[in-house]
Write an enzyme that holds these catalytic residues in place. Structure first.
Site, PDB file in Angstrom:
ATOM      1  N   SER A  98     -38.481 -56.259  57.242  1.00 52.90           N
ATOM      2  CA  SER A  98     -39.765 -56.613  57.867  1.00 52.90           C
ATOM      3  C   SER A  98     -39.672 -56.833  59.374  1.00 52.90           C
ATOM      4  O   SER A  98     -40.547 -56.362  60.107  1.00 52.90           O
ATOM      5  CB  SER A  98     -40.357 -57.845  57.182  1.00 52.90           C
ATOM      6  OG  SER A  98     -40.699 -57.515  55.864  1.00 52.90           O
TER       7      SER A  98
ATOM      8  N   THR B 290     -42.284 -63.902  50.653  1.00 55.38           N
ATOM      9  CA  THR B 290     -41.573 -63.140  49.623  1.00 55.38           C
ATOM     10  C   THR B 290     -40.916 -64.088  48.622  1.00 55.38           C
ATOM     11  O   THR B 290     -41.144 -65.303  48.676  1.00 55.38           O
ATOM     12  CB  THR B 290     -40.576 -62.139  50.272  1.00 55.38           C
ATOM     13  OG1 THR B 290     -40.053 -61.302  49.235  1.00 55.38           O
ATOM     14  CG2 THR B 290     -39.421 -62.831  50.988  1.00 55.38           C
TER      15      THR B 290
ATOM     16  N   LYS C 250     -44.052 -66.405  46.452  1.00 58.99           N
ATOM     17  CA  LYS C 250     -45.317 -65.653  46.381  1.00 58.99           C
ATOM     18  C   LYS C 250     -46.366 -66.353  45.502  1.00 58.99           C
ATOM     19  O   LYS C 250     -47.559 -66.207  45.732  1.00 58.99           O
ATOM     20  CB  LYS C 250     -45.071 -64.251  45.835  1.00 58.99           C
ATOM     21  CG  LYS C 250     -44.541 -63.295  46.887  1.00 58.99           C
ATOM     22  CD  LYS C 250     -44.433 -61.882  46.331  1.00 58.99           C
ATOM     23  CE  LYS C 250     -44.070 -60.914  47.433  1.00 58.99           C
ATOM     24  NZ  LYS C 250     -43.949 -59.537  46.975  1.00 58.99           N
TER      25      LYS C 250
ATOM     26  N   ALA D  32     -42.123 -57.692  35.047  1.00 64.07           N
ATOM     27  CA  ALA D  32     -43.400 -58.419  34.991  1.00 64.07           C
ATOM     28  C   ALA D  32     -43.419 -59.557  36.006  1.00 64.07           C
ATOM     29  O   ALA D  32     -44.046 -60.590  35.788  1.00 64.07           O
ATOM     30  CB  ALA D  32     -43.621 -58.947  33.568  1.00 64.07           C
TER      31      ALA D  32
ATOM     32  N   LEU E  59     -40.109 -49.112  42.968  1.00 58.86           N
ATOM     33  CA  LEU E  59     -40.392 -50.026  44.077  1.00 58.86           C
ATOM     34  C   LEU E  59     -39.150 -50.290  44.928  1.00 58.86           C
ATOM     35  O   LEU E  59     -39.245 -50.694  46.083  1.00 58.86           O
ATOM     36  CB  LEU E  59     -40.942 -51.367  43.546  1.00 58.86           C
ATOM     37  CG  LEU E  59     -42.463 -51.508  43.602  1.00 58.86           C
ATOM     38  CD1 LEU E  59     -43.131 -50.507  42.690  1.00 58.86           C
ATOM     39  CD2 LEU E  59     -42.906 -52.912  43.213  1.00 58.86           C
TER      40      LEU E  59
HETATM   41  P1  NAP Z   1     -39.509 -60.755  40.671  1.00 64.03           P
HETATM   42  O1  NAP Z   1     -40.786 -61.470  40.867  1.00 64.03           O
HETATM   43  O2  NAP Z   1     -38.232 -61.486  40.639  1.00 64.03           O
HETATM   44  O3  NAP Z   1     -39.654 -59.889  39.299  1.00 64.03           O
HETATM   45  C1  NAP Z   1     -38.628 -59.042  38.843  1.00 64.03           C
HETATM   46  C2  NAP Z   1     -38.909 -58.617  37.412  1.00 64.03           C
HETATM   47  O4  NAP Z   1     -37.814 -57.794  36.990  1.00 64.03           O
HETATM   48  C3  NAP Z   1     -38.974 -59.778  36.414  1.00 64.03           C
HETATM   49  O5  NAP Z   1     -39.807 -59.422  35.347  1.00 64.03           O
HETATM   50  C4  NAP Z   1     -37.517 -59.861  35.963  1.00 64.03           C
HETATM   51  O6  NAP Z   1     -37.345 -60.483  34.707  1.00 64.03           O
HETATM   52  C5  NAP Z   1     -37.190 -58.387  35.842  1.00 64.03           C
HETATM   53  N1  NAP Z   1     -35.754 -58.154  35.876  1.00 64.03           N
HETATM   54  C6  NAP Z   1     -34.876 -58.533  36.827  1.00 64.03           C
HETATM   55  N2  NAP Z   1     -33.634 -58.120  36.499  1.00 64.03           N
HETATM   56  C7  NAP Z   1     -33.744 -57.481  35.315  1.00 64.03           C
HETATM   57  C8  NAP Z   1     -32.821 -56.840  34.446  1.00 64.03           C
HETATM   58  N3  NAP Z   1     -31.508 -56.746  34.749  1.00 64.03           N
HETATM   59  N4  NAP Z   1     -33.275 -56.294  33.285  1.00 64.03           N
HETATM   60  C9  NAP Z   1     -34.589 -56.365  32.963  1.00 64.03           C
HETATM   61  N5  NAP Z   1     -35.523 -56.959  33.744  1.00 64.03           N
HETATM   62  C10 NAP Z   1     -35.092 -57.503  34.901  1.00 64.03           C
HETATM   63  O7  NAP Z   1     -39.326 -59.624  41.795  1.00 64.03           O
HETATM   64  P2  NAP Z   1     -40.467 -58.755  42.499  1.00 64.03           P
HETATM   65  O8  NAP Z   1     -40.969 -59.423  43.719  1.00 64.03           O
HETATM   66  O9  NAP Z   1     -41.442 -58.328  41.464  1.00 64.03           O
HETATM   67  O10 NAP Z   1     -39.594 -57.518  43.015  1.00 64.03           O
HETATM   68  C11 NAP Z   1     -39.051 -56.566  42.105  1.00 64.03           C
HETATM   69  C12 NAP Z   1     -38.411 -55.426  42.894  1.00 64.03           C
HETATM   70  O11 NAP Z   1     -39.416 -54.753  43.652  1.00 64.03           O
HETATM   71  C13 NAP Z   1     -37.368 -55.894  43.915  1.00 64.03           C
HETATM   72  O12 NAP Z   1     -36.317 -54.981  43.923  1.00 64.03           O
HETATM   73  C14 NAP Z   1     -38.091 -55.848  45.239  1.00 64.03           C
HETATM   74  O13 NAP Z   1     -37.234 -55.591  46.326  1.00 64.03           O
HETATM   75  C15 NAP Z   1     -39.028 -54.675  45.023  1.00 64.03           C
HETATM   76  N6  NAP Z   1     -40.253 -54.776  45.824  1.00 64.03           N
HETATM   77  C16 NAP Z   1     -40.543 -53.739  46.640  1.00 64.03           C
HETATM   78  C17 NAP Z   1     -41.688 -53.783  47.394  1.00 64.03           C
HETATM   79  C18 NAP Z   1     -41.998 -52.618  48.278  1.00 64.03           C
HETATM   80  O14 NAP Z   1     -42.795 -52.777  49.205  1.00 64.03           O
HETATM   81  N7  NAP Z   1     -41.429 -51.465  48.018  1.00 64.03           N
HETATM   82  C19 NAP Z   1     -42.557 -54.883  47.346  1.00 64.03           C
HETATM   83  C20 NAP Z   1     -42.228 -55.941  46.483  1.00 64.03           C
HETATM   84  C21 NAP Z   1     -41.055 -55.866  45.725  1.00 64.03           C
HETATM   85  P3  NAP Z   1     -36.842 -62.043  34.670  1.00 64.03           P
HETATM   86  O15 NAP Z   1     -38.006 -62.838  35.212  1.00 64.03           O
HETATM   87  O16 NAP Z   1     -36.548 -62.254  33.242  1.00 64.03           O
HETATM   88  O17 NAP Z   1     -35.637 -62.110  35.577  1.00 64.03           O
END
Ligand code: NAP
Length: 306
Positions: free
Chosen positions: A16, A66, A70, A141, A253
């Site tokens: 960012s 982040t 959030k 999720a 993502l």
């Molecule tokens: P988050 O709120 O931590 O959610 C991650 C999700 O993935 C949760 O449901 C988590 O389950 C699940 N998960 C994590 N590790 C896992 C595994 N080994 N097996 C199965 N499920 C798993 O994170 P987020 O903010 O949604 O971000 C998710 C990804 O998207 C990150 O890599 C982030 O960098 C990326 N992202 C990208 C952008 C973009 O602009 N491109 C924007 C936002 C996020 P649990 O809760 O059980 O751990």
């Protein structure tokens, strides 16, 4: 001097500052975008209050938010945009008439970016083809999955969310479906059943057999988990031995590495696939526009991250 920043924890790999510094430079606006590592609450509560006071007093013009704040930060704000409120997560804060408002630019950022390939895809029905169902499987999720599901539902997609904790997927699905969770053991069956006039959002366990059951009906797969992110670049969220559905599109993502294992698998199978870099740039551009009130220099921002 325009003062902007990002709150979250940990923050060391964030792109960012690069994006926002490139935007400020391109528009010759003096300013800086700082990283504010703030520990999860309650440890980080005092530091977060201090930053929010700076925003209220005008010392800061805007903040991005982040992981892990959030959702937890929302009660500390004075208001939410309708998108942030519907999604239940905030990634951008601005001050309006001395009120701190939370917004979510991840959702429109995702939509702008995915549309670039949806519009050129021959195999995925376009938005105006109302008689054909567009179905997405969202892996994960968490916070970003909420923004993705919200956006897809807004544009008429049916969605199934897969999570390793079924209750997390069920809660998310129920939130968007506006229906109570029926049966906590119901994952895996009848995922697309619609109630007339309601968005269709289902939930399954993030496991091989429920995915296998519905995969042939899916036109889009979105990875909203961190699986495959550097340094674990050899991992893919897609279960082994299940072929990706032919004609579907894959959106990951994750953007580091640029070609994740999932994106590579999809391209090897002849599918269109995209990483999340475009979403990252677009959500930053939209936040920038919210704070500065002028069009963000997207080309300069892209150049910086490429
Ligand atoms: P988050 O709120 O931590 O959610 C991650 C999700 O993935 C949760 O449901 C988590 O389950 C699940 N998960 C994590 N590790 C896992 C595994 N080994 N097996 C199965 N499920 C798993 O994170 P987020 O903010 O949604 O971000 C998710 C990804 O998207 C990150 O890599 C982030 O960098 C990326 N992202 C990208 C952008 C973009 O602009 N491109 C924007 C936002 C996020 P649990 O809760 O059980 O751990």
């Amino acid at each position: 001097m325009v003062q902007l920043g990002l709150v979250g924890y940990p923050l060391h790999h964030s792109l960012s500052p690069h994006l926002h510094h490139a935007a400020l430079r391109a528009l010759t606006i003096p300013g800086e975008y700082k990283l504010f590592p703030v520990l999860p609450f309650p440890k980080g509560s005092q530091e977060m209050s201090r930053l929010l006071s700076m925003l209220r007093d005008g010392e800061l013009l805007g903040l991005n938010v982040t992981i892990p704040h959030k959702q937890t930060l929302m009660p500390l704000l004075d208001g939410l945009t309708s998108e942030a409120s519907e999604i239940g997560a905030v990634n951008t804060i601005f001050c309006q008439d001395e009120r701190l408002i939370g917004d979510n630019t991840d959702a429109p950022g995702f939509w702008v970016d995915i549309n670039k390939i949806l519009q050129v895809s021959n195999s995925i029905p376009q938005e105006d083809s109302s008689s054909i169902t567009r179905r997405a499987l969202v892996l994960g999720a968490g916070g970003s999955a909420r923004a993705v599901v919200y956006t897809l539902v807004q544009h008429g997609w049916e969605v199934v969310v897969a999570a390793r904790r079924l209750e997390q997927a069920q809660e998310l699905a129920a939130h968007f479906q506006r229906l109570p969770i029926n049966d906590p053991k119901a994952g895996g069956s009848n995922q697309w059943s619609a109630i007339k006039g309601q968005p269709v959002v289902g939930s399954i366990h993030f496991e091989k057999s429920p995915i296998l059951e519905l995969v042939s009906q899916v036109n889009l797969i979105v990875n909203a988990t961190p699986i495959g992110m550097w340094p674990e670049v050899e991992k893919s969220p897609w279960p082994e031995d299940i072929p990706l559905p032919s004609g579907a599109m894959v959106y990951d993502l994750v953007y580091n590495p640029a070609e994740t294992m999932l994106v590579r698998q999809a391209r090897n199978e002849g599918l269109m696939a995209k990483n999340g870099l475009g979403m990252l740039v677009e959500q930053a551009a939209l936040a920038f526009e919210r704070w500065l009130g002028q069009t963000a220099p997207r080309q300069a921002m892209w150049k910086e991250v490429l």
